[in-house]
Motif scaffolding. Structure first.
Motif, short mmCIF file in Angstrom:
data_model
loop_
_atom_site.label_atom_id
_atom_site.label_comp_id
_atom_site.label_asym_id
_atom_site.label_seq_id
_atom_site.Cartn_x
_atom_site.Cartn_y
_atom_site.Cartn_z
N TRP A 70 -10.22 7.23 -5.69
CA TRP A 70 -9.85 5.82 -5.57
C TRP A 70 -11.08 4.95 -5.40
O TRP A 70 -11.34 4.45 -4.30
CB TRP A 70 -8.90 5.59 -4.40
CG TRP A 70 -7.58 6.25 -4.55
CD1 TRP A 70 -6.62 5.95 -5.46
CD2 TRP A 70 -7.07 7.32 -3.76
NE1 TRP A 70 -5.53 6.77 -5.30
CE2 TRP A 70 -5.78 7.62 -4.26
CE3 TRP A 70 -7.55 8.06 -2.70
CZ2 TRP A 70 -4.99 8.62 -3.72
CZ3 TRP A 70 -6.76 9.06 -2.17
CH2 TRP A 70 -5.49 9.32 -2.68
N SER B 195 -10.54 -4.41 -1.01
CA SER B 195 -9.17 -4.18 -0.61
C SER B 195 -8.84 -5.02 0.61
O SER B 195 -9.54 -4.96 1.63
CB SER B 195 -8.92 -2.70 -0.31
OG SER B 195 -7.54 -2.50 -0.03
N PHE C 3 -4.88 -1.30 0.69
CA PHE C 3 -4.28 -1.53 -0.61
C PHE C 3 -3.07 -2.46 -0.55
O PHE C 3 -2.13 -2.33 -1.31
CB PHE C 3 -3.93 -0.21 -1.31
CG PHE C 3 -5.13 0.66 -1.51
CD1 PHE C 3 -6.06 0.36 -2.49
CD2 PHE C 3 -5.35 1.77 -0.71
CE1 PHE C 3 -7.19 1.14 -2.67
CE2 PHE C 3 -6.48 2.56 -0.89
CZ PHE C 3 -7.40 2.24 -1.87
N SER D 51 -9.40 2.65 -11.93
CA SER D 51 -8.44 3.76 -11.95
C SER D 51 -9.15 5.08 -12.21
O SER D 51 -10.06 5.16 -13.03
CB SER D 51 -7.38 3.52 -13.03
OG SER D 51 -7.97 3.48 -14.31
N GLU E 295 -5.15 8.54 -11.28
CA GLU E 295 -3.83 7.98 -11.02
C GLU E 295 -3.16 7.45 -12.28
O GLU E 295 -1.97 7.55 -12.44
CB GLU E 295 -3.94 6.83 -10.01
CG GLU E 295 -4.48 7.26 -8.67
CD GLU E 295 -3.55 8.21 -7.95
OE1 GLU E 295 -2.34 7.98 -7.93
OE2 GLU E 295 -4.05 9.20 -7.40
N GLU F 172 -8.00 -2.01 -11.78
CA GLU F 172 -6.73 -1.63 -11.16
C GLU F 172 -6.43 -2.56 -9.99
O GLU F 172 -7.31 -2.89 -9.21
CB GLU F 172 -6.88 -0.18 -10.67
CG GLU F 172 -5.71 0.38 -9.95
CD GLU F 172 -5.94 1.85 -9.62
OE1 GLU F 172 -5.29 2.68 -10.26
OE2 GLU F 172 -6.77 2.15 -8.74
N ASN F 173 -5.17 -2.95 -9.87
CA ASN F 173 -4.71 -3.79 -8.76
C ASN F 173 -3.51 -3.12 -8.09
O ASN F 173 -2.51 -2.86 -8.75
CB ASN F 173 -4.32 -5.18 -9.27
CG ASN F 173 -3.60 -6.02 -8.23
OD1 ASN F 173 -2.47 -6.44 -8.43
ND2 ASN F 173 -4.24 -6.27 -7.12
N TRP F 174 -3.67 -2.80 -6.80
CA TRP F 174 -2.56 -2.27 -6.01
C TRP F 174 -2.05 -3.38 -5.09
O TRP F 174 -2.84 -4.16 -4.55
CB TRP F 174 -3.02 -1.10 -5.13
CG TRP F 174 -3.09 0.19 -5.87
CD1 TRP F 174 -4.16 0.69 -6.54
CD2 TRP F 174 -2.04 1.14 -6.01
NE1 TRP F 174 -3.85 1.90 -7.10
CE2 TRP F 174 -2.55 2.19 -6.79
CE3 TRP F 174 -0.73 1.20 -5.58
CZ2 TRP F 174 -1.78 3.30 -7.14
CZ3 TRP F 174 0.03 2.30 -5.91
CH2 TRP F 174 -0.49 3.34 -6.68
N ASP G 111 0.40 -1.11 -1.35
CA ASP G 111 0.17 0.33 -1.49
C ASP G 111 1.31 1.04 -2.24
O ASP G 111 1.52 2.23 -2.09
CB ASP G 111 -0.05 0.98 -0.12
CG ASP G 111 -0.71 2.35 -0.22
OD1 ASP G 111 -1.38 2.61 -1.23
OD2 ASP G 111 -0.53 3.16 0.70
N ALA H 132 1.18 -0.65 -8.69
CA ALA H 132 -0.12 -0.67 -9.36
C ALA H 132 0.00 -1.31 -10.74
O ALA H 132 0.96 -1.07 -11.47
CB ALA H 132 -0.67 0.74 -9.50
N HIS I 166 -2.68 -2.18 -14.21
CA HIS I 166 -3.95 -1.76 -14.78
C HIS I 166 -4.33 -2.62 -15.98
O HIS I 166 -3.46 -3.05 -16.73
CB HIS I 166 -3.88 -0.30 -15.23
CG HIS I 166 -3.61 0.63 -14.11
ND1 HIS I 166 -2.34 0.97 -13.72
CD2 HIS I 166 -4.45 1.28 -13.30
CE1 HIS I 166 -2.40 1.80 -12.69
NE2 HIS I 166 -3.67 2.01 -12.42
#
Length: 170
Positions: free
Chosen positions: A81, A86, A90, A97, A100, A108-110, A113, A116, A118
């Motif tokens: 990760w 963050s 998350f 990424s 995952e 990547e955006n979470w 948590d 996600a 991308h």
């Protein structure tokens, strides 16, 4: 709201260049390196900077926000990760990424948590890449080196008062 140039050096707090004074404190001392513009820090797990919870950084209070960074990944081997920034663990993040999503190196955006999103294109290894996530209440958009690179439906971050981190994770 904060801007960190990460030019201060190894083991030194990273100063927020805005009037919010959200200083980032080093954990495991990421080493100094040459950046795209001036100095930079090289992050390898568990190297990271932590920033105390602050109203200006509380992404639950903003309908719109943007995160951007210059990154120069050299490898994804042994990394799961790679985090750029963050908010909380998350709760709202930007990273790359690895393992995952099936395609290493996509922006990547979470959120919370659990959700996600991308970008479409992987960043180039061993080269400087400018990555951006721009979020409105309805759409999260990705940019790579100034060009649109995918989008998805935004999810609202729901946990207020979180500590933030720059870099780090496994």
């Amino acid at each position: 709201r904060g801007i960190w140039h990460l030019k201060e050096g190894t083991g030194v707090a990273a100063v927020d260049s805005t009037s919010n004074a959200n200083t980032a404190t080093p954990v495991d001392n990421p080493p100094t390196s040459t950046g795209k513009i001036g100095g930079a820090l090289t992050f390898a797990s568990p190297d990271r900077l932590t920033i105390a919870a602050a109203a200006a950084l509380d992404l639950t209070t903003y309908g719109n926000w943007t995160m951007s960074a210059w990154v120069k990944p050299t490898s994804y081997t042994g990394v799961k990760w790679p985090t750029i920034y963050s908010y909380g663990l998350f709760r709202a993040s930007m990273g790359l990424s690895v393992q995952e999503a099936g395609t290493d190196g996509r922006n990547e955006n979470w959120t919370n948590d659990t959700t996600a999103l991308h970008s479409t294109t992987a960043v180039t290894l061993n080269a400087w890449n400018y990555v951006t996530i721009s979020r409105t209440a309805t759409t999260t958009s990705f940019y790579l080196n100034g060009s649109a690179d995918g989008s998805g439906t935004s999810t609202v971050s729901t946990t207020a008062g979180q500590t933030s981190t720059i870099g780090g994770f496994a």
